[in-house]
Design an enzyme around this catalytic site. Sequence first.
Site, PDB file in Angstrom:
ATOM      1  N   CYS A  87       0.831  -1.221  -0.323  1.00 51.13           N
ATOM      2  CA  CYS A  87      -0.069  -0.021  -0.015  1.00 51.13           C
ATOM      3  C   CYS A  87       0.789   1.360   0.031  1.00 51.13           C
ATOM      4  O   CYS A  87       1.427   1.550   1.047  1.00 51.13           O
ATOM      5  CB  CYS A  87      -0.988   0.043   1.183  1.00 51.13           C
ATOM      6  SG  CYS A  87      -1.863   1.482   1.717  1.00 51.13           S
ATOM      7  N   CYS A  90      -0.150   3.621   2.846  1.00 54.25           N
ATOM      8  CA  CYS A  90       0.307   3.350   4.074  1.00 54.25           C
ATOM      9  C   CYS A  90       1.849   3.730   4.195  1.00 54.25           C
ATOM     10  O   CYS A  90       2.309   4.043   5.483  1.00 54.25           O
ATOM     11  CB  CYS A  90       0.244   1.931   4.057  1.00 54.25           C
ATOM     12  SG  CYS A  90      -1.497   1.101   3.911  1.00 54.25           S
TER      13      CYS A  90
END
Length: 163
Positions: A87, A90
């Site tokens: 991600c 993230c």
Amino acid sequence: MAQRLLLRRFLSSIISRKPPQGWWAPLTHRAPQCSPGDLTVIPNQARSIYTTRVCTTTFNIQDGPDFQDRVVNSETPVVVDFHAQWCGPCKILGPRLEKVVAKQHGKVVMAKVDIDDHTDLALEYEVSAVPTVLAIKNGDVVDKFVGIKDEDQLEAFLKKLIG
């Protein structure tokens, strides 16, 4: 075998020797209290050796019982970062969140949960997208957000959690 014997003799001769007077000067100052997230370098006055003390307020969750013990049963409010290795957002949010949590000096801690490793926790806490951040106080989810936030928004999120 002979190497072990020589090593034992060498180490025992070093350990049993008493250092000459003044060789090791006692420390004249105490190490400062460790504040979470800080890195303190303390010079030793007797010799030019530096000691480092690191305290952290961020930890990775290992499994369900670890989550129960360190997050749900925690007396300190906990920010839980549900993330994934793949991600991109993230990877941006994680360091920002760690920085803001470290500024709180132990008033709040941060748990990181990789959703690929702990899908059961992600399902239990209804994580449908990453990054998802939960604020847990006394075992209850009191606040939540999904996506990236800037530092000001993260600080406001933490202030609301701490009270």
